[in-house]
Enzyme design. Structure first.
Site, PDB file in Angstrom:
ATOM      1  N   SER A 257      79.877  -9.140  61.859  1.00 48.70           N
ATOM      2  CA  SER A 257      80.408  -7.963  62.539  1.00 48.70           C
ATOM      3  C   SER A 257      79.409  -6.814  62.604  1.00 48.70           C
ATOM      4  CB  SER A 257      81.701  -7.503  61.849  1.00 48.70           C
ATOM      5  OG  SER A 257      81.474  -7.295  60.462  1.00 48.70           O
ATOM      6  N   ASP A 505      86.565   2.286  55.529  1.00 44.10           N
ATOM      7  CA  ASP A 505      85.588   1.250  55.877  1.00 44.10           C
ATOM      8  C   ASP A 505      84.187   1.864  55.765  1.00 44.10           C
ATOM      9  OD1 ASP A 505      83.866  -0.571  57.014  1.00 44.10           O
ATOM     10  OD2 ASP A 505      85.056  -0.921  58.823  1.00 44.10           O
ATOM     11  N   HIS A 508      81.032  -0.736  58.339  1.00 41.94           N
ATOM     12  CA  HIS A 508      80.685  -0.617  59.754  1.00 41.94           C
ATOM     13  C   HIS A 508      80.326   0.830  60.096  1.00 41.94           C
ATOM     14  CE1 HIS A 508      83.276  -4.251  59.407  1.00 41.94           C
ATOM     15  NE2 HIS A 508      82.334  -4.750  60.189  1.00 41.94           N
TER      16      HIS A 508
END
Length: 542
Positions: A257, A505, A508
């Site tokens: 990702s 998070d 990312h």
């Protein structure tokens, strides 16, 4: 008692003395002219003028550098001589910072005593002459010869058999002091005039996972930092130039990702150059394809978090805690990489769940009782990269395809690692760790970094460019999506946002943001290829 004089010596110096005096006078005049020229040039440079030497971008497919006139070569030689004079001169003061007190005489302090002045002038003349000789003797040393004057230091493994697209050449850099330039060693600079390269609201292809401002983040300072290498400048991102290089070609990101994060960044960096009805995005399982019709070019992402087969290969349903891999099975994924012109690989974050990795050597992951071995994470990582490198060397033609490998993208889960033990991961961080004087300890697995670096260097047939984003990205604790993102496909609720310890998070990155800088490195490799030579062994910047 008088001592009689010899005839012919009535107050007249000898011929040898006369000749010596003439040469001394000529030398002093020459030094005076050179010294004055040096200080005029130095003064011009301090006020923004004067000669500058650039490493030009080569647009030629054969790798030849841009032509440089003889006048430019003479200017470069002159500049080198002036620099040498300044280096040995004890008279030129250091440049003061903006807040320093003014100095009345900026060019020269008080002159030294006459006997010291003569010695200094002699030393300056010798140094200037040596500099001019060195410049004249240097092969290929011209104002636009980046490969001769200032070769780029980068994490690259050069094998045999061609230079990928376009042959030789170097990533375009402006060299300030000569010598070599390491793109990955530098600092973050806050610069509202040059960052971000695009606006979040101006790119309709961004997913909700990375649109932090739209998702409620109030500050946008994280978008306005640009990476400044020491001693040179990154080439300015030119989307049209990149798309011309990609005309009738495919660019593909392969990995997890974080590579998808970087793929979204690249799409946004180029999409504005095409009308809305001349571009499209198609998602088909593991493969996402962004197509620009006018250039017949694609920017693609292929989901393969471990590069080899794993039980996490489903692009939509892969939240599996008990992860398993087949370290020698790559053909299923690799069939989708064939024929691609630019391949950009990564694999890291999916390795970080456990210190050991479960490896399967045959059969299906869907069986109830899967037989597996547990081996150390770094050992399994090496096995996978060896499998990957064998595939690259067996199936990639370096004359057709350029291969890049992204180093590990750091996470910011451990706030004590940047001196904020009471903070909650990266939550509420709004500034990079630029003032932290100790070594950053954010939990990066440098053993995996080193393993990847060594595997790249062991490859002989195909050059692989190792893009070293790790240390520079460790500084950017402020740029993660935090609570302004998705969780299992849905935006975080107001209640979830109040619990950053569970929901933030810090893996990312918001876009625009840090992955745009990573793509500036990729851009440099695409628009200008790298010479086929083994780069010096250097340690990761930490």
């Amino acid at each position: 008692m008088r001592i009689p004089r010899r005839k012919g010596a009535v107050g007249m110096p000898s011929r040898r003395a006369q000749v010596a005096a003439v040469f001394a006078l000529a030398a002093l005049l020459g030094v005076s002219v050179l010294y004055d020229s040096a200080h005029i040039a130095a003064s011009l440079r301090r006020h923004g003028a004067g000669p500058r030497t650039y490493a030009k971008l080569s647009d030629d497919d054969d790798g030849g550098g841009a032509a440089v006139s003889s006048a430019a070569r003479e200017e470069a030689s002159s500049a080198a001589a002036v620099a040498a004079v300044e280096a040995v001169s004890a008279r030129a003061p250091p440049v003061k910072a903006a807040e320093s007190a003014p100095v009345e005489r900026t060019d020269r302090p008080d002159d030294p005593p006459p006997h010291q002045q003569q010695e200094t002038e002699k030393a300056e003349a010798e140094a200037a002459a040596a500099a001019v000789t060195a410049v004249a003797a240097k092969p290929g040393a011209t104002a636009g010869s980046s490969s001769q004057d200032a070769p780029l230091i980068e994490e690259v493994v050069q094998g045999g058999g061609g230079a990928g697209h376009g042959g030789g050449g170097v990533v375009a850099l402006e060299q300030r002091h000569g010598g070599t330039c390491d793109l990955y060693k530098g600092r973050w600079v806050y610069d509202e005039s040059r960052a971000p390269i695009y606006k979040e609201s101006g790119c309709g292809f961004l997913t909700e996972q990375v649109t932090c401002m739209r998702n409620g983040r109030r500050d946008d300072n994280y978008q306005k930092w640009r990476w400044q290498p020491d001693g040179c400048d990154l080439p300015k991102f030119d989307a049209k130039l990149l798309l011309e290089k990609l005309r009738n070609k495919r660019l593909m990101f392969v990995g997890d990702s974080l590579n998808r994060n970087q793929w979204e960044s690249m799409v946004c960096l180029v999409q504005a150059e095409a009308p809305w009805d001349k571009k499209s995005l198609v998602k088909n399982g593991s493969l996402n394809v962004f197509h620009l019709q006018e250039y017949n070019a694609t920017v693609e992402f292929y989901w393969a978090p471990f590069l080899v087969e794993s039980n996490s290969d489903d692009p939509d349903i892969h939240s599996i805690s008990d992860r398993m891999i087949k370290p020698t099975s790559i053909a299923k994924h690799a069939a989708n990489w064939q024929g691609v012109d630019y391949l950009i690989f990564n694999t890291y974050i999916w390795w970080m769940n456990t210190p050991q990795m479960k490896t399967v050597h045959g059969g299906s992951f869907s069986r109830k009782h899967v037989k597996y071995d547990e081996i150390e994470r770094v050992v399994a990582y090496r096995k996978v990269l060896k499998t990957w490198s064998r595939w690259v060397e067996a199936h990639i033609d370096p004359k057709r395809t350029t291969v890049l490998f992204m180093s590990v993208s750091p996470v910011h889960m451990q706030s004590e690692g940047w001196g904020s033990p009471n903070a909650v991961k990266c939550f509420s961080e709004t500034q990079p760790a630029i003032n932290y004087t100790k070594k950053l300890e954010v939990g990066t697995d440098w053993d995996l970094f080193t393993t990847a670096q060594r595997v790249m260097r062991s490859m002989k047939k195909v050059p692989v460019h190792f893009i070293n984003i790790t240390a520079l990205s460790e500084i950017r604790k402020d740029a993660h999506t935090s609570v302004h993102t998705l969780r299992q496909g849905k935006l975080l609720t107001a209640e979830q946002k109040t619990n950053p310890r569970k929901f933030a998070d810090c893996i990312h990155w918001c876009l625009p943001g840090v992955p745009d800088t990573w793509n500036e490195f990729v851009y440099g490799h695409i628009v200008s290829s790298t010479p086929q030579q083994q780069m010096p062994e250097d340690q990761p910047h930490r």
